[in-house]
Design a protein around this motif. Structure first.
Motif, PDB file in Angstrom:
ATOM      1  N   ALA A 168      25.271 -36.632  33.174  1.00  0.00           N
ATOM      2  CA  ALA A 168      24.069 -35.982  32.646  1.00  0.00           C
ATOM      3  C   ALA A 168      23.015 -37.025  32.324  1.00  0.00           C
TER       4      ALA A 168
ATOM      5  N   GLN B  88      15.441 -39.949  30.061  1.00  0.00           N
ATOM      6  CA  GLN B  88      15.493 -39.845  31.529  1.00  0.00           C
ATOM      7  C   GLN B  88      15.038 -38.462  31.977  1.00  0.00           C
TER       8      GLN B  88
ATOM      9  N   ALA C 299      18.720 -49.628  24.436  1.00  0.00           N
ATOM     10  CA  ALA C 299      19.956 -48.940  24.871  1.00  0.00           C
ATOM     11  C   ALA C 299      19.760 -47.470  25.240  1.00  0.00           C
TER      12      ALA C 299
ATOM     13  N   GLY D 247      18.632 -46.228  27.951  1.00  0.00           N
ATOM     14  CA  GLY D 247      18.812 -45.935  29.378  1.00  0.00           C
ATOM     15  C   GLY D 247      17.532 -45.985  30.202  1.00  0.00           C
ATOM     16  N   LYS D 248      16.656 -46.936  29.865  1.00  0.00           N
ATOM     17  CA  LYS D 248      15.403 -47.050  30.632  1.00  0.00           C
ATOM     18  C   LYS D 248      15.669 -47.473  32.079  1.00  0.00           C
ATOM     19  N   THR D 249      16.705 -48.294  32.273  1.00  0.00           N
ATOM     20  CA  THR D 249      16.985 -48.748  33.638  1.00  0.00           C
ATOM     21  C   THR D 249      17.324 -47.574  34.552  1.00  0.00           C
TER      22      THR D 249
ATOM     23  N   GLY E 214      16.928 -56.708  26.797  1.00  0.00           N
ATOM     24  CA  GLY E 214      17.385 -55.940  27.949  1.00  0.00           C
ATOM     25  C   GLY E 214      18.868 -55.958  28.272  1.00  0.00           C
TER      26      GLY E 214
ATOM     27  N   ASN F  91      22.906 -55.828  28.529  1.00  0.00           N
ATOM     28  CA  ASN F  91      23.982 -54.999  27.994  1.00  0.00           C
ATOM     29  C   ASN F  91      25.213 -55.858  27.813  1.00  0.00           C
TER      30      ASN F  91
ATOM     31  N   ARG G 104      20.579 -55.668  20.818  1.00  0.00           N
ATOM     32  CA  ARG G 104      21.704 -56.069  21.684  1.00  0.00           C
ATOM     33  C   ARG G 104      23.024 -55.549  21.123  1.00  0.00           C
TER      34      ARG G 104
ATOM     35  N   ARG H 218      25.898 -51.142  22.472  1.00  0.00           N
ATOM     36  CA  ARG H 218      25.442 -50.691  23.789  1.00  0.00           C
ATOM     37  C   ARG H 218      26.431 -49.649  24.326  1.00  0.00           C
TER      38      ARG H 218
ATOM     39  N   ARG I  67      28.023 -48.515  27.011  1.00  0.00           N
ATOM     40  CA  ARG I  67      29.271 -48.626  27.792  1.00  0.00           C
ATOM     41  C   ARG I  67      30.356 -49.392  27.042  1.00  0.00           C
TER      42      ARG I  67
HETATM   43  N1  LIG Z   1      22.705 -40.923  31.694  1.00  0.00           N
HETATM   44  C1  LIG Z   1      23.555 -41.867  31.323  1.00  0.00           C
HETATM   45  N2  LIG Z   1      24.868 -41.589  31.125  1.00  0.00           N
HETATM   46  C2  LIG Z   1      25.734 -42.566  30.733  1.00  0.00           C
HETATM   47  N3  LIG Z   1      25.394 -43.844  30.522  1.00  0.00           N
HETATM   48  C3  LIG Z   1      24.119 -44.181  30.709  1.00  0.00           C
HETATM   49  C4  LIG Z   1      23.138 -43.223  31.125  1.00  0.00           C
HETATM   50  N4  LIG Z   1      21.947 -43.848  31.242  1.00  0.00           N
HETATM   51  C5  LIG Z   1      22.166 -45.138  30.913  1.00  0.00           C
HETATM   52  N5  LIG Z   1      23.461 -45.344  30.592  1.00  0.00           N
HETATM   53  C6  LIG Z   1      24.039 -46.637  30.139  1.00  0.00           C
HETATM   54  O1  LIG Z   1      23.374 -47.020  28.960  1.00  0.00           O
HETATM   55  C7  LIG Z   1      23.349 -48.444  28.854  1.00  0.00           C
HETATM   56  C8  LIG Z   1      21.986 -48.910  28.364  1.00  0.00           C
HETATM   57  O2  LIG Z   1      21.025 -48.685  29.354  1.00  0.00           O
HETATM   58  P1  LIG Z   1      19.785 -49.673  29.599  1.00  0.00           P
HETATM   59  O3  LIG Z   1      20.227 -51.071  29.718  1.00  0.00           O
HETATM   60  O4  LIG Z   1      19.015 -49.093  30.698  1.00  0.00           O
HETATM   61  O5  LIG Z   1      18.987 -49.509  28.225  1.00  0.00           O
HETATM   62  P2  LIG Z   1      17.471 -49.878  27.930  1.00  0.00           P
HETATM   63  O6  LIG Z   1      16.808 -48.640  27.453  1.00  0.00           O
HETATM   64  O7  LIG Z   1      16.877 -50.569  29.093  1.00  0.00           O
HETATM   65  O8  LIG Z   1      17.623 -50.858  26.702  1.00  0.00           O
HETATM   66  P3  LIG Z   1      16.774 -52.205  26.352  1.00  0.00           P
HETATM   67  O9  LIG Z   1      15.495 -51.742  25.696  1.00  0.00           O
HETATM   68  O10 LIG Z   1      17.662 -52.907  25.382  1.00  0.00           O
HETATM   69  O11 LIG Z   1      16.544 -52.925  27.613  1.00  0.00           O
HETATM   70  C9  LIG Z   1      23.755 -48.982  30.196  1.00  0.00           C
HETATM   71  O12 LIG Z   1      25.051 -49.507  30.099  1.00  0.00           O
HETATM   72  C10 LIG Z   1      23.744 -47.760  31.097  1.00  0.00           C
HETATM   73  O13 LIG Z   1      24.703 -47.827  32.109  1.00  0.00           O
END
Ligand SMILES: Nc1ncnc2c1ncn2[C@@H]1O[C@H](COP(=O)(O)OP(=O)(O)OP(=O)(O)O)[C@@H](O)[C@H]1O
Ligand SMILES: [Mg+2]
Length: 440
Positions: free
Chosen positions: A23, A28, A49, A51-53, A329, A331, A364, A367, A369
Motif C-alpha cells: 500500500a 505517496q 522516513a 517514503g519520499k523516495t 536521507g 536509511n 536518521r 526508519r 524497514r
Molecule cells: N509504501 C511503503 N510501504 C512500505 N515501506 C515503504 C513504503 N514507502 C517507503 N517505504 C520504506 O520507508 C523507508 C523510508 O523511505 P525514504 O528513505 O524514502 O524516506 P524519506 O522520506 O526520503 O526520508 P528522509 O527525509 O530521511 O530522506 C524506506 O526503507 C522505504 O523502503
C-alpha cells in the motif's frame, strides 16, 4: 491506497511488490492524486522516513514507461550509493542504472555515459553539465533530493544545476524532495511546482535533550542500554577529529566484538585492503572496526565508507560515529541517534548548527524497514542549554531558505564558469540566466 490501484505499468508494480510494498504511504497517495502525476513540477515536503523516495519512484516509473530518462541528484555520496543500490532493481526490467559520485582520484569525466536512471552527487552533476551537457539529452525527469540544501554553502551548486537543466531541456519535469524547509511556498513558486505537504511519519520518533556533565559517560550508558535492547546507535559529531577520537574511545571502553570476532576481523581487513598503502587513519579505522565501532566522514575513501555503511546495515557494526556525511536521507538501522553537540567550530569560533541540520540528524533514527520506533538524544552541557535546545530545535521549525548564490565570490565563480563553458558571452544572456535562479 493500494499499489495495485496506481496507474503505472504492471511490470513496475511487480518489482515494487517484490520489495515488500503493498500500500502507499499517505504522502505517496498525495502525489499520485496531484497534478504532479500528470506532468506538473512538484515539491514534496514531508517528514524524514515518510517514503519520499518511493513517491519519486512512482513518478519515475511513468517516465521510464514513456522512454524518458531520469537524473536523481543527492547531496551526499552515502545517499547516492544507497539510492543507486535501490534503483538497481530496474535493471531487471532492462533499464540502465548509473552512479556518478566522483572521487578525489577521478578527475576525468566519462565521455559517454548511457543511462536510463543516473544517480549523481550535486558537485559531480555540476561538473558534468559544464563539460558534457550532451550526456543529459533525453532526460525528462530531474529529481532533486534534500532540496533544502539550497540554504547551505553547497546551495549555489543546486541552484545552478536546476537552472541549467531547465534551460537545457524544455520539457523537463522537476520534483524536489525535503523534510525540512521553513518556507516551502517560496521554493515551490520558484520551481513553478505544486506543493505537497504532510506531517505523517510511519515510525514514531522521540526527540530528547539530556543534560550530561560527562558527555562521554552518558554516551557509553546510552550505547550499552540500546545494544542490550537489540538496537544500534549512530552518533553525530561535528568534526573529523572528534569523530575519530570518540569512535576510538568508545571502541576501547566497550569492546563490542564478542560473538562477532570473525566478521569484524574480515571487515577490518577489507578496510585496509581498500587502499594501496594504508595511512594512519586507515589503521585507526580498521582497529576501531575490529572492536565493533566504525567512523564515517568525508576523509575516508568511498570504498571504506561503503564497507562501514554495509556492515552497519547487516548488523556486524553496532555503532557508527559520523560527521554530517550520514546526516541526510540515508536509511540505517539506527534505532538511537546521539547528537554529541549542536555546536560547530570554525574559524576559531563556535556556532549552533541550523535547525534543519538537527532535524535531519535526528531523523536518521527509527526508519521503517529496521525499527518500529526511534529515539534521538541531544547531549546538553547545562540546564540552560537544554532549555535553549528544547525551544530552538525540538519545538522549533526549520528555518526559511534563502539563496546563497548572491555571495560575491560565489557569484563571481559561477558567472566565470558559465562564460567559460557555455556560449553565454553577452551580458543580457548572463543576466537572463541568473534571473531564473532562486537568487534571481
Ligand atoms: N509504501 C511503503 N510501504 C512500505 N515501506 C515503504 C513504503 N514507502 C517507503 N517505504 C520504506 O520507508 C523507508 C523510508 O523511505 P525514504 O528513505 O524514502 O524516506 P524519506 O522520506 O526520503 O526520508 P528522509 O527525509 O530521511 O530522506 C524506506 O526503507 C522505504 O523502503
Ligand atoms: Mg529521502
Amino acid at each position: 491506497m493500494l499499489l495495485s490501484e496506481v496507474s503505472i505499468g504492471e511490470k513496475f508494480k511487480k518489482i515494487f511488490m517484490s520489495s515488500g510494498i503493498v500500500a502507499l504511504y499517505p504522502p505517496q497517495e498525495l502525489i499520485v492524486k496531484s497534478k504532479v502525476f500528470s506532468g506538473k513540477n512538484g515539491l514534496l515536503v514531508t517528514p524524514t522516513a515518510s517514503g519520499k523516495t518511493f513517491a519519486a519512484e512512482l513518478l519515475m516509473a511513468k517516465h521510464l514507461e514513456m522512454g524518458g530518462k531520469i537524473v536523481y541528484v543527492t547531496p551526499l555520496k552515502a545517499l547516492a550509493y544507497e539510492k543507486y543500490l535501490e534503483f538497481k532493481k530496474y535493471e531487471n526490467l532492462g533499464y540502465k542504472v548509473a552512479l556518478e559520485i566522483g572521487d578525489l582520484d577521478a578527475s576525468n569525466l566519462p565521455r559517454t555515459l548511457s543511462f536510463d536512471i543516473l544517480v549523481v552527487t550535486a558537485e559531480k552533476c555540476d561538473s558534468m553539465l559544464r563539460s558534457r551537457a550532451r550526456l543529459f539529452d533525453g532526460v525528462s525527469l530531474l529529481i532533486v533530493d534534500e532540496i533544502h540544501l539550497l540554504a547551505t554553502d553547497r546551495g549555489p551548486v543546486y541552484e545552478i544545476i536546476i537552472t541549467k537543466f531547465r534551460k537545457l531541456l524544455k520539457d523537463l519535469q522537476i520534483l524536489g524532495l525535503s523534510a525540512t524547509i521553513g518556507n516551502p511556498e517560496e521554493i515551490a513558486n520558484w520551481l513553478d511546482a505544486e506543493l505537497i505537504i504532510s506531517e505523517w511519519r510511519p515510525v514514531p520518533l522521540k526527540e530528547e535533550v539530556i543534560v550530561a556533565k560527562d558527555k562521554f559517560k552518558k554516551t557509553i550508558s546510552i550505547v550499552e542500554n540500546t545494544l542490550n535492547d537489540g538496537g544500534q546507535v549512530l552518533i553525530f559529531t561535528t568534526s573529523r577529529k572528534s569523530c575519530e577520537s570518540l569512535a576510538e574511545k568508545i571502541a576501547n571502553t566497550l569492546n563490542l566484538s564478542s560473538g562477532l570476532e570473525k566478521e569484524l576481523k574480515e571487515i577490518s581487513a577489507s578496510i585496509l585492503e581498500a587502499v594501496n598503502t594504508p595511512t594512519e587513519q586507515c589503521k585507526k579505522l580498521a582497529s576501531c572496526v575490529a572492536k565493533g565501532v566504525g567512523f564515517h566522514h568525508a576523509g575516508i575513501t568511498n570504498a571504506q565508507r561503503m564497507i562501514i555503511e554495509d556492515s552497519f546495515k547487516d548488523g556486524s557494526l553496532k555503532v557508527i560515529v559520523s560527521t554530517p556525511t550520514l546526516a541526510a536521507g540515508v536509511n540505517l538501522p539506527s534505532r538511537v541517534v546521539i547528537i554529541y553537540s549542536l555546536k560547530r567550530y570554525d574559524n576559531f569560533s563556535s556556532r549552533y548548527i541550523a535547525v534543519m541540520e538537527y532535524k535531519q540528524q535526528a531523523g536518521r533514527a527509527g526508519r521503517p524497514r529496521y525499527d518500529n520506533f526511534g529515539i534521538s538524544y541531544v547531549l546538553a552541557s547545562s540546564n540552560s542549554e537544554k532549555d535553549f535546545i528544547m525551544e530552538k530545535y525540538i519545538n522549533g521549525k526549520p528555518e526559511s531558505i534563502f539563496s546563497r548564490l548572491g555571495v560575491e565570490p560565489v557569484l563571481r565563480f559561477h558567472v566565470l564558469a558559465l562564460i567559460a563553458t557555455s556560449h553565454l558571452l553577452k551580458m543580457d544572456s548572463i543576466l537572463d540566466f541568473f534571473k531564473e535562479t532562486f537568487f534571481g
